[in-house]
Design a protein around this motif. Structure first.
Motif, PDB file in Angstrom:
ATOM      1  N   ASP A 128       4.563  66.188 -42.825  1.00  0.00           N
ATOM      2  CA  ASP A 128       5.756  66.405 -43.642  1.00  0.00           C
ATOM      3  C   ASP A 128       6.367  67.787 -43.418  1.00  0.00           C
ATOM      4  O   ASP A 128       7.598  67.939 -43.388  1.00  0.00           O
ATOM      5  CB  ASP A 128       5.451  66.182 -45.125  1.00  0.00           C
ATOM      6  CG  ASP A 128       4.262  66.979 -45.640  1.00  0.00           C
ATOM      7  OD1 ASP A 128       3.611  67.687 -44.844  1.00  0.00           O
ATOM      8  OD2 ASP A 128       3.959  66.874 -46.851  1.00  0.00           O
ATOM      9  N   PRO A 272       5.303  61.274 -47.818  1.00  0.00           N
ATOM     10  CA  PRO A 272       3.971  61.196 -47.220  1.00  0.00           C
ATOM     11  C   PRO A 272       3.632  62.462 -46.442  1.00  0.00           C
ATOM     12  O   PRO A 272       4.489  63.052 -45.790  1.00  0.00           O
ATOM     13  CB  PRO A 272       4.067  59.980 -46.287  1.00  0.00           C
ATOM     14  CG  PRO A 272       5.235  59.196 -46.792  1.00  0.00           C
ATOM     15  CD  PRO A 272       6.188  60.186 -47.365  1.00  0.00           C
ATOM     16  N   ARG A 273       2.359  62.855 -46.498  1.00  0.00           N
ATOM     17  CA  ARG A 273       1.929  64.086 -45.830  1.00  0.00           C
ATOM     18  C   ARG A 273       1.865  63.915 -44.317  1.00  0.00           C
ATOM     19  O   ARG A 273       2.094  64.861 -43.565  1.00  0.00           O
ATOM     20  CB  ARG A 273       0.556  64.499 -46.365  1.00  0.00           C
ATOM     21  CG  ARG A 273      -0.014  65.764 -45.768  1.00  0.00           C
ATOM     22  CD  ARG A 273      -1.314  66.130 -46.487  1.00  0.00           C
ATOM     23  NE  ARG A 273      -1.898  67.348 -45.954  1.00  0.00           N
ATOM     24  CZ  ARG A 273      -2.806  67.379 -44.986  1.00  0.00           C
ATOM     25  NH1 ARG A 273      -3.224  66.240 -44.452  1.00  0.00           N
ATOM     26  NH2 ARG A 273      -3.303  68.519 -44.548  1.00  0.00           N
ATOM     27  N   SER A 275      -0.552  61.073 -42.161  1.00  0.00           N
ATOM     28  CA  SER A 275      -1.979  60.809 -41.977  1.00  0.00           C
ATOM     29  C   SER A 275      -2.228  60.013 -40.697  1.00  0.00           C
ATOM     30  O   SER A 275      -1.304  59.545 -40.026  1.00  0.00           O
ATOM     31  CB  SER A 275      -2.502  60.012 -43.169  1.00  0.00           C
ATOM     32  OG  SER A 275      -1.874  58.738 -43.216  1.00  0.00           O
ATOM     33  N   GLU A 278      -0.706  56.647 -41.118  1.00  0.00           N
ATOM     34  CA  GLU A 278       0.744  56.628 -40.916  1.00  0.00           C
ATOM     35  C   GLU A 278       1.097  56.678 -39.431  1.00  0.00           C
ATOM     36  O   GLU A 278       2.056  56.037 -38.990  1.00  0.00           O
ATOM     37  CB  GLU A 278       1.381  57.790 -41.676  1.00  0.00           C
ATOM     38  CG  GLU A 278       1.349  57.586 -43.190  1.00  0.00           C
ATOM     39  CD  GLU A 278       1.478  58.889 -43.955  1.00  0.00           C
ATOM     40  OE1 GLU A 278       1.856  59.913 -43.349  1.00  0.00           O
ATOM     41  OE2 GLU A 278       1.181  58.895 -45.162  1.00  0.00           O
TER      42      GLU A 278
END
Length: 316
Positions: A128, A272-273, A275, A278
Motif C-alpha cells: 500500500d 489492503p496492505r 500480502s 493478494e
C-alpha cells in the motif's frame, strides 16, 4: 475462476519459509487449488497437508497442474522454470529471477516464446505504501525527482528467520544484495524506470557480504545504495525518494513518511496492505490474460537481476 473458469491448479516447488507461507496463502483463496508440492528434503512433506511429488518433473510436466510457484534457491530456478513454461504452465518465481544472467535471459525468452503468464514475487510490488508513492508521482505531488537513497543495516546475516537456509549466507547465490536490495531495485525501477549500475562495489570476504555501496541511475536521477551486515545497529530498511515539492521515506517495508520541507510526517494508509495472498490473486489475473501493474513480470525481474549482479561483477 482460473484457466478454465475453475480454480487454478497450483504446484509448489520448495517448502522453505516462503514456499510454506505461499501454500497457506493459496489455500486461503478461491482462485487456487494446491494440488502437489515438492522439496528436495523429504521431511518437508510434513509441513503442509498436500500430496508430495516424487520429484520436480512430476510437477512441471503434470497434466493436472496449471501453474507452478518456485521457492527454491535462485541458482536452481532456470531449468525447472523453463521446463514448466515449455509445458504450457504459468510460473510465479521467487526473486531474484536467477544468479546467472544467461539463465535469467533464457527464462525471459522461454516465457516470451510460450506466451504464458510469468511473474516474480517482489514483496513491494503491491504494498500500500508503494501504491501511495506511485499515485503521488503520477499526480505531480513530488515535483522533480532529485534522487533516491537506499539504506540497509543488518546486525546479523542471515536474519533469524532464515538461519536454516544455509545458501542465504553464501556468496554463490545468497547475501543481502540479492535477497533484500533486489526488492528496492525493483521498487525504483517500477517507479522511475530502468536502472543503470554506474559505480557499484561489494565487500564480501569468505564469511559473506559485509558492505555494499553503489551509484545507480534511473535516467538522470541518481540512486545511492548503502548496505552493511554484521554491525552493532538495529535492523533497518529505508528507501527515500527526494522530490522538489515532496519527499517520501519508506521504512522497514511498511512505514511511509512524507516531508514538504519540514519533519517527516507519517502517512495514513487505507486499503489492503499488500500480502502474499493478494499477489497470488494478481497472478491469477495474469493467468486470465490481464496485465496487473502491481505484479512484477519476468522482464522487470531480469532488469533487477542485471543491476544486482553488477555488484557481484557480472555485467550485461
Amino acid at each position: 475462476m482460473g484457466i478454465r473458469g475453475e480454480p487454478v491448479r497450483l504446484g509448489v516447488v520448495g517448502l522453505g519459509v516462503m514456499g510454506t507461507e505461499m501454500v497457506a496463502a493459496a489455500r486461503s483463496l478461491d482462485e487456487f487449488e494446491v494440488v502437489r508440492v515438492f522439496d528436495v528434503n523429504p521431511e518437508a512433506a510434513g509441513r503442509v497437508d498436500v500430496p508430495f511429488a516424487a520429484d520436480v518433473r512430476e510437477i512441471v510436466e503434470a497434466g493436472d497442474v496449471d501453474a507452478v510457484y518456485f521457492a527454491t534457491p535462485p541458482k536452481f530456478h532456470a531449468e525447472p522454470v523453463i521446463a514448466a513454461i515449455r509445458s504450457g504452465k504459468a510460473v510465479f518465481c521467487e526473486k531474484p529471477l536467477a544468479v546467472s544472467l544467461e539463465d535469467g535471459r533464457r527464462m525471459v525468452e522461454a516465457a516470451g516464446e510460450q506466451g504464458v503468464a510469468a511473474a516474480v514475487n517482489f514483496a513491494l510490488s503491491n504494498r500500500d505504501a508503494v501504491l501511495e508513492v506511485e499515485r503521488a508521482l503520477a499526480d505531480g505531488e513530488v515535483g522533480e525527482v532529485r534522487g533516491v537513497d537506499v539504506r540497509l543495516h543488518f546486525p546479523r546475516w542471515p536474519r533469524d528467520f532464515q538461519a536454516t537456509a544455509t545458501w542465504v549466507a553464501g556468496k554463490e547465490q545468497g547475501g543481502f544484495v540479492r535477497e533484500v536490495l533486489s526488492h528496492f531495485v525493483y521498487l525504483t525501477d517500477r517507479l522511475l524506470g530502468p536502472l543503470e549500475a554506474v559505480d557499484v562495489g561489494l565487500d564480501a570476504p569468505e564469511e559473506g557480504e559485509v558492505a555494499a555501496r553503489g551509484l545507480l541511475r534511473a535516467g538522470d536521477v541518481p540512486v545511492h545504495v548503502s548496505g552493511f551486515a554484521g554491525i552493532a545497529a538495529p535492523e533497518l530498511y529505508e528507501w527515500v525518494l527526494w522530490g522538489t515539492r515532496r519527499s517520501y521515506l519508506l521504512r522497514n517495508w511498511a512505514q511511509l513518511f512524507v516531508s514538504d520541507g519540514g519533519e517527516w510526517t507519517p502517512v495514513t494508509l487505507s486499503g489492503p496492505r499488500g500480502s502474499d495472498a493478494e499477489r497470488l490473486s494478481l497472478f491469477a489475473e495474469a493467468i486470465r490474460g490481464k496485465h496487473p501493474r502491481a505484479l512484477a513480470d519476468f522482464a522487470s525481474g531480469l532488469r533487477v537481476q542485471e543491476v544486482i549482479e553488477a555488484f557481484h561483477g557480472q555485467r550485461s
